[in-house]
Design an enzyme around this catalytic site. Structure first.
Site, mmCIF file in Angstrom:
data_model
loop_
_atom_site.group_PDB
_atom_site.id
_atom_site.type_symbol
_atom_site.label_atom_id
_atom_site.label_comp_id
_atom_site.label_asym_id
_atom_site.label_seq_id
_atom_site.Cartn_x
_atom_site.Cartn_y
_atom_site.Cartn_z
ATOM 1 N N GLY A 55 0.850 -1.190 0.000
ATOM 2 C CA GLY A 55 0.000 0.000 0.000
ATOM 3 C C GLY A 55 0.879 1.230 0.000
ATOM 4 O O GLY A 55 2.063 1.144 0.343
ATOM 5 N N CYS A 82 5.445 -5.865 1.693
ATOM 6 C CA CYS A 82 5.756 -4.436 1.607
ATOM 7 C C CYS A 82 5.064 -3.659 2.736
ATOM 8 O O CYS A 82 5.420 -3.815 3.892
ATOM 9 C CB CYS A 82 5.407 -3.899 0.227
ATOM 10 S SG CYS A 82 6.148 -2.290 -0.081
ATOM 11 N N TYR A 83 4.041 -2.852 2.440
ATOM 12 C CA TYR A 83 3.333 -2.154 3.513
ATOM 13 C C TYR A 83 2.804 -3.166 4.528
ATOM 14 O O TYR A 83 2.856 -2.947 5.742
ATOM 15 C CB TYR A 83 2.168 -1.344 2.927
ATOM 16 C CG TYR A 83 1.318 -0.648 3.972
ATOM 17 C CD1 TYR A 83 1.663 0.608 4.465
ATOM 18 C CD2 TYR A 83 0.171 -1.264 4.483
ATOM 19 C CE1 TYR A 83 0.887 1.230 5.438
ATOM 20 C CE2 TYR A 83 -0.610 -0.642 5.452
ATOM 21 C CZ TYR A 83 -0.240 0.609 5.929
ATOM 22 O OH TYR A 83 -1.010 1.221 6.885
ATOM 23 N N HIS A 169 8.333 -7.494 -3.317
ATOM 24 C CA HIS A 169 7.065 -7.926 -3.917
ATOM 25 C C HIS A 169 7.211 -9.284 -4.601
ATOM 26 O O HIS A 169 7.628 -9.333 -5.765
ATOM 27 C CB HIS A 169 6.596 -6.883 -4.939
ATOM 28 C CG HIS A 169 6.119 -5.623 -4.297
ATOM 29 N ND1 HIS A 169 4.827 -5.459 -3.860
ATOM 30 C CD2 HIS A 169 6.777 -4.479 -3.994
ATOM 31 C CE1 HIS A 169 4.702 -4.259 -3.312
ATOM 32 N NE2 HIS A 169 5.867 -3.647 -3.386
ATOM 33 N N GLU A 171 4.939 -11.027 -5.801
ATOM 34 C CA GLU A 171 3.899 -11.213 -6.830
ATOM 35 C C GLU A 171 4.298 -10.696 -8.199
ATOM 36 O O GLU A 171 3.675 -11.043 -9.190
ATOM 37 C CB GLU A 171 2.590 -10.544 -6.368
ATOM 38 C CG GLU A 171 2.584 -9.018 -6.325
ATOM 39 C CD GLU A 171 3.195 -8.432 -5.051
ATOM 40 O OE1 GLU A 171 3.969 -9.139 -4.383
ATOM 41 O OE2 GLU A 171 2.915 -7.256 -4.753
ATOM 42 N N ASP A 227 -15.431 -10.582 -22.318
ATOM 43 C CA ASP A 227 -16.208 -10.754 -21.089
ATOM 44 C C ASP A 227 -17.710 -10.759 -21.333
ATOM 45 O O ASP A 227 -18.420 -11.665 -20.873
ATOM 46 C CB ASP A 227 -15.865 -9.645 -20.079
ATOM 47 C CG ASP A 227 -14.380 -9.547 -19.826
ATOM 48 O OD1 ASP A 227 -13.676 -10.544 -20.103
ATOM 49 O OD2 ASP A 227 -13.918 -8.493 -19.365
ATOM 50 N N LYS A 367 -9.288 -12.978 -16.075
ATOM 51 C CA LYS A 367 -9.407 -13.004 -17.538
ATOM 52 C C LYS A 367 -9.108 -14.379 -18.138
ATOM 53 O O LYS A 367 -9.858 -14.863 -18.989
ATOM 54 C CB LYS A 367 -8.442 -11.969 -18.112
ATOM 55 C CG LYS A 367 -8.689 -11.621 -19.544
ATOM 56 C CD LYS A 367 -9.929 -10.773 -19.639
ATOM 57 C CE LYS A 367 -10.051 -10.006 -20.908
ATOM 58 N NZ LYS A 367 -11.082 -8.967 -20.770
#
Ligand code: XMP
Length: 511
Positions: A55, A82-83, A169, A171, A227, A367
């Site tokens: 964040g 992180c945050y 991070h 991710e 979508d 997706k």
């Protein structure tokens, strides 16, 4: 019950990626705002672990987002990122300080100690850092399990309580062993089994909507994108002719797009499809408009008006079907069920039409999961695998004022570029590619004559998530063929350039 992980959202830009990385490992990840889930709920829901996201705030700021510290005492494993790492340290009694000029941004070398979190990861590896604060002193009971040159507490752990924090991070793909680290957290530390699958999604959804929408009529706005197409076909399988689809041609579509929608949905799937020719309506509203955001707003508003008019013509419909997918849900309020996304494809919620309810069959899916469902439903690959196309369409690819002539030239140039990429067998190389009518003219020579035509820019980007993107290194031969064909086949274009800017600093679209 299938394994579930709770991702507590503290507002970081990569939060969606965290959930995605978890789901890629067949563990269901639910993203919720940081203050929306109580410790009791976490216990009752049986989450196997909790991830605190990154964040933009500083935990030392009293106004920064904090969650209930009782979460730390639940006995549920926690990974702070992180945050989230700093918050975990702060709540457990550690010390946070500003790194000042020693803040780290970008790729940094990480050295780690022994810990289940780093199982199978080389002692030295590259991680992605982006922080201004750092954990100066880890809380009591925690040990330092990784560090970098400027950040001694790049990772910490209280192995007994299964509390972990990482400053970097995991991710993002730039962290070399990020996926492995998340895998270790999920499978070694949380004990997940990886049993979440999509296998019965189609059958279960059809069954569910058949029951829930018995005797009801539904309306769906088809955008031509993946979508809404998947949502519509899924609902059609459940309620058949009681579903009416509306496709609005706003005159800003690519070459052949409107025809393809009719052919697939009306002719092939035999769905109730209404194609609205609203080209003049949109183009007259856009005449003389040059400012990109203004273009977007006009298109969004006009879409709602057109849709309202059609809904009135069709008569009473109980339900509105929307192709909202998981990233849309999260972007519009981190899983808040009351927020209904208003994007340009479906034109927001036309409240005045008075639907009883909104049905969003894909709101839990990413997706690639939506694409898998689409293929299972038999939707042609050209639609299911289609690259993203912005709701405002070619309006934001004609720089400056939009005219019919410019649109026509752009449509042709874009079609040539797409065709050449397909012919070269490279449709899967860039994640998005298109032509832009730059609005700038330049001098050229054709035969014996001087020309003064438009400059077309070709853009192709490679990206995981469209939040960052790299320009695609397309082969020169392909670019040459596209350039030569465009200048030959599209009269008003005298020059073709290739956009070699990444995002950031540029965006994918030019406007
Ligand atoms: P940017 O230009 O923001 O694009 O780097 C990132 C992705 O978003 C798409 N995009 C839009 N999609 N309405 C949409 O539905 C919009 O106004 C819009 N603007 C950009 C863009 O095509 C790319 O995939």
């Amino acid at each position: 019950m299938q394994d579930r992980i709770l991702v507590l959202d503290f507002g970081g830009q990569y939060n969606l990626l965290i959930a995605r990385r978890v789901r890629e490992q067949h563990v269901y990840a639910k993203i919720r705002p940081y203050n929306s889930v109580s410790p009791d709920e976490i216990r009752a829901a049986g989450y196997r672990g909790v991830i605190f996201t990154g964040g933009p705030n500083s935990v030392t700021d009293p106004a920064s987002p904090h969650c209930d510290p009782a979460i730390l005492t639940l006995g549920v494993p926690i990974l702070g990122i992180c945050y989230g790492h700093q918050l975990l340290a702060w709540m457990a009694g550690g010390e946070i300080a500003s790194a000042g000029s020693a803040g780290e941004y970008g790729r940094v070398e990480l050295t780690h100690a022994d810990s289940p979190l780093f199982d199978g990861i080389p002692a030295k590896s590259v991680c992605w850092m982006s922080h201004a604060d750092y954990v100066k002193k880890a809380p009591e009971g925690f040990s330092l399990i990784a560090g970098t040159e400027h950040c001694p507490c790049a990772a910490m752990a209280d192995e007994d309580r299964k509390l972990y924090g990482v400053q970097f991070h995991p991710e993002v793909t730039h962290t070399a062993f990020g996926t492995r680290l998340l895998h270790n957290f999920l499978f070694i530390i949380c004990g997940c089994r990886g049993d979440w699958t999509m296998d019965d999604f189609v059958a279960a959804s059809i069954e569910r909507y058949r029951r829930e929408l018995a005797g009801k009529r539904a309306l769906c706005a088809l955008s031509g994108g993946v979508d809404s197409a998947v949502a519509a076909v899924l609902l059609h399988r459940a309620i058949g002719d009681r579903l009416t689809c509306v496709f609005v041609d706003h005159g800003l579509l690519r070459k052949g797009e409107a025809e393809q929608v009719e052919q697939v949905f009306r002719d092939r799937f035999r769905m109730n499809l209404i194609c609205v020719d609203a080209r003049e309506r949109f183009l007259s509203k856009l005449r003389g408009v040059t400012e990109p955001e203004r273009k977007r707003k006009i298109i969004g508003e006009e879409f709602i008006r057109v849709f309202e008019d059609e809904a009135k013509r069709i008569g009473k419909t109980d339900v509105l079907v929307q192709g909202t997918i998981y990233p849309d849900v999260v972007e519009s309020g981190a899983g808040n069920a009351d927020v209904i996304k208003s994007h340009h494809n479906v034109g927001g919620l036309p409240e005045t039409i008075g639907f009883e309810s909104i049905v969003e069959p894909l709101r839990e899916l990413f997706k690639d999961e939506v694409r898998a469902v689409g293929l299972e439903l038999g939707i042609p690959k050209e639609i299911v695998m289609r690259q993203p196309f912005p709701g405002p369409g070619l309006a934001i690819r004609v720089v400056g004022e939009i005219t019919e002539d410019k649109l026509a030239a752009l449509r042709e140039a874009d079609a040539v570029f797409r065709e050449e990429i397909a012919k070269a067998g490279l449709s899967n190389m860039p994640n998005q590619y298109f032509a832009v009518l730059t609005g700038s003219r330049s001098v050229g020579v054709m035969g014996d004559g001087r020309t003064y035509g438009w400059t077309v820019a070709l853009r192709a980007v490679s990206t995981d998530d469209f939040m960052t993107a790299d320009w695609t290194r397309l082969p020169y031969e392909l670019l040459e063929r596209a350039s030569s064909r465009i200048t030959n086949e599209v009269r008003s274009v005298s020059r073709v350039v290739y956009d070699i800017t990444s995002k950031p600093p540029a965006t994918v679209e030019w406007e």
